[in-house]
Design a protein around this motif. Sequence first.
Motif, mmCIF file in Angstrom:
data_model
loop_
_atom_site.group_PDB
_atom_site.id
_atom_site.type_symbol
_atom_site.label_atom_id
_atom_site.label_comp_id
_atom_site.label_asym_id
_atom_site.label_seq_id
_atom_site.Cartn_x
_atom_site.Cartn_y
_atom_site.Cartn_z
ATOM 1 N N ALA A 1 -6.539 -9.713 8.199
ATOM 2 C CA ALA A 1 -6.525 -8.246 8.196
ATOM 3 C C ALA A 1 -5.186 -7.723 7.699
ATOM 4 C CB ALA A 1 -6.818 -7.711 9.605
ATOM 5 N N LEU A 2 -4.096 -8.347 8.123
ATOM 6 C CA LEU A 2 -2.782 -7.913 7.683
ATOM 7 C C LEU A 2 -2.610 -8.116 6.179
ATOM 8 C CD1 LEU A 2 -0.055 -6.782 8.527
ATOM 9 C CD2 LEU A 2 0.690 -9.120 8.981
ATOM 10 N N THR A 3 -3.104 -9.216 5.647
ATOM 11 C CA THR A 3 -3.037 -9.470 4.208
ATOM 12 C C THR A 3 -3.818 -8.422 3.425
ATOM 13 O OG1 THR A 3 -2.803 -11.842 4.604
ATOM 14 C CG2 THR A 3 -3.510 -11.172 2.401
ATOM 15 N N ILE A 4 -4.998 -8.091 3.898
ATOM 16 C CA ILE A 4 -5.826 -7.085 3.217
ATOM 17 C C ILE A 4 -5.156 -5.722 3.257
ATOM 18 C CG2 ILE A 4 -8.024 -5.837 3.363
ATOM 19 C CD1 ILE A 4 -9.294 -8.531 4.175
ATOM 20 N N VAL A 5 -4.562 -5.367 4.389
ATOM 21 C CA VAL A 5 -3.880 -4.077 4.506
ATOM 22 C C VAL A 5 -2.645 -4.038 3.604
ATOM 23 C CG1 VAL A 5 -2.593 -2.593 6.101
ATOM 24 C CG2 VAL A 5 -4.804 -3.511 6.767
ATOM 25 N N ILE A 6 -1.930 -5.142 3.483
ATOM 26 C CA ILE A 6 -0.774 -5.186 2.589
ATOM 27 C C ILE A 6 -1.220 -5.004 1.140
ATOM 28 C CG2 ILE A 6 1.004 -6.731 1.643
ATOM 29 C CD1 ILE A 6 1.341 -7.799 4.535
ATOM 30 N N ILE A 7 -2.316 -5.636 0.749
ATOM 31 C CA ILE A 7 -2.850 -5.441 -0.603
ATOM 32 C C ILE A 7 -3.220 -3.979 -0.820
ATOM 33 C CG2 ILE A 7 -4.790 -6.012 -2.127
ATOM 34 C CD1 ILE A 7 -4.683 -8.850 -0.856
ATOM 35 N N GLY A 8 -3.833 -3.354 0.193
ATOM 36 C CA GLY A 8 -4.152 -1.940 0.101
ATOM 37 C C GLY A 8 -2.908 -1.072 -0.012
ATOM 38 N N ALA A 9 -1.860 -1.451 0.703
ATOM 39 C CA ALA A 9 -0.601 -0.701 0.628
ATOM 40 C C ALA A 9 0.021 -0.812 -0.759
ATOM 41 C CB ALA A 9 0.371 -1.198 1.686
ATOM 42 N N VAL A 10 -0.055 -1.981 -1.357
ATOM 43 C CA VAL A 10 0.456 -2.158 -2.718
ATOM 44 C C VAL A 10 -0.347 -1.294 -3.686
ATOM 45 C CG1 VAL A 10 0.703 -3.821 -4.608
ATOM 46 C CG2 VAL A 10 1.435 -4.436 -2.308
ATOM 47 N N ASN A 11 -1.656 -1.217 -3.484
ATOM 48 C CA ASN A 11 -2.486 -0.357 -4.331
ATOM 49 C C ASN A 11 -2.048 1.100 -4.207
ATOM 50 O OD1 ASN A 11 -4.795 0.058 -6.126
ATOM 51 N ND2 ASN A 11 -5.688 1.113 -4.366
ATOM 52 N N TRP A 12 -1.788 1.559 -2.972
ATOM 53 C CA TRP A 12 -1.329 2.939 -2.779
ATOM 54 C C TRP A 12 0.051 3.158 -3.374
ATOM 55 C CZ3 TRP A 12 -4.066 6.936 -2.354
ATOM 56 C CH2 TRP A 12 -5.293 6.896 -1.708
ATOM 57 N N LEU A 13 0.894 2.142 -3.341
ATOM 58 C CA LEU A 13 2.202 2.233 -3.987
ATOM 59 C C LEU A 13 2.036 2.445 -5.490
ATOM 60 C CD1 LEU A 13 5.340 1.890 -3.753
ATOM 61 C CD2 LEU A 13 4.933 -0.524 -4.273
ATOM 62 N N LEU A 14 1.125 1.689 -6.092
ATOM 63 C CA LEU A 14 0.855 1.852 -7.520
ATOM 64 C C LEU A 14 0.305 3.232 -7.827
ATOM 65 C CD1 LEU A 14 -0.735 -1.620 -8.334
ATOM 66 C CD2 LEU A 14 1.513 -0.788 -9.036
ATOM 67 N N VAL A 15 -0.557 3.747 -6.951
ATOM 68 C CA VAL A 15 -1.107 5.097 -7.147
ATOM 69 C C VAL A 15 0.010 6.132 -7.040
ATOM 70 C CG1 VAL A 15 -2.620 6.855 -6.143
ATOM 71 C CG2 VAL A 15 -3.442 4.519 -6.383
ATOM 72 N N GLY A 16 0.867 5.979 -6.060
ATOM 73 C CA GLY A 16 1.924 6.954 -5.836
ATOM 74 C C GLY A 16 2.984 6.976 -6.911
ATOM 75 N N ILE A 17 3.357 5.812 -7.410
ATOM 76 C CA ILE A 17 4.443 5.747 -8.389
ATOM 77 C C ILE A 17 3.931 5.892 -9.824
ATOM 78 C CG2 ILE A 17 6.238 4.255 -9.355
ATOM 79 C CD1 ILE A 17 6.674 3.140 -6.569
ATOM 80 N N PHE A 18 2.860 5.176 -10.141
ATOM 81 C CA PHE A 18 2.403 5.104 -11.529
ATOM 82 C C PHE A 18 1.068 5.801 -11.793
ATOM 83 C CE2 PHE A 18 4.840 1.131 -10.783
ATOM 84 C CZ PHE A 18 5.908 1.427 -11.607
ATOM 85 N N ARG A 19 0.451 6.357 -10.731
ATOM 86 C CA ARG A 19 -0.883 6.943 -10.852
ATOM 87 C C ARG A 19 -1.894 5.939 -11.412
ATOM 88 N NH1 ARG A 19 -0.585 13.277 -12.129
ATOM 89 N NH2 ARG A 19 1.294 13.705 -10.924
ATOM 90 N N PHE A 20 -1.768 4.702 -10.944
ATOM 91 C CA PHE A 20 -2.634 3.609 -11.386
ATOM 92 C C PHE A 20 -3.333 3.026 -10.173
ATOM 93 C CE2 PHE A 20 -3.263 -0.965 -12.227
ATOM 94 C CZ PHE A 20 -4.150 -0.856 -13.281
ATOM 95 N N ASP A 21 -4.636 3.174 -10.106
ATOM 96 C CA ASP A 21 -5.438 2.649 -9.005
ATOM 97 C C ASP A 21 -5.990 1.289 -9.427
ATOM 98 O OD1 ASP A 21 -7.112 2.126 -6.902
ATOM 99 O OD2 ASP A 21 -8.115 4.065 -6.958
ATOM 100 N N LEU A 22 -5.419 0.229 -8.869
ATOM 101 C CA LEU A 22 -5.796 -1.128 -9.251
ATOM 102 C C LEU A 22 -7.245 -1.431 -8.898
ATOM 103 C CD1 LEU A 22 -4.830 -3.816 -10.439
ATOM 104 C CD2 LEU A 22 -4.139 -4.483 -8.128
ATOM 105 N N VAL A 23 -7.706 -0.972 -7.744
ATOM 106 C CA VAL A 23 -9.089 -1.223 -7.330
ATOM 107 C C VAL A 23 -10.058 -0.548 -8.299
ATOM 108 C CG1 VAL A 23 -10.790 -0.868 -5.503
ATOM 109 C CG2 VAL A 23 -8.461 -1.540 -4.913
#
Length: 67
Positions: A8-30
Motif C-alpha cells: 500500500a505504501l509503494t502504491i501511494v508513493i507512486i500516486g504521489a509521484v504522479n501528483w508531483l508530475l501533474v503539479g510541476i509539469f501538468r503531465f498525468d502519467l496514469v
Amino acid sequence: MKWFDNTALTIVIIGAVNWLLVGIFRFDLVAFLFGNLSWISRIVYTIVGLCGLYLISLFGRIRGMSE
C-alpha cells in the motif's frame, strides 16, 4: 500484514509521484499510460485512493507502538 502495508505504501508513493508530475509539469502519467479516465486509469486511481485511506490506520498503529 506487513507485506500489505509495504504494498500500500509503494502504491501511494507512486500516486504521489504522479501528483508531483501533474503539479510541476501538468503531465498525468496514469492518463498518458492508460488513457484519460479510461476504465483502467479509473481502477488505478481507485486503488491508489483506497491504499491511501488504508494507510490512515498507520497513525493509530504508530501511536499505539509509542505508548
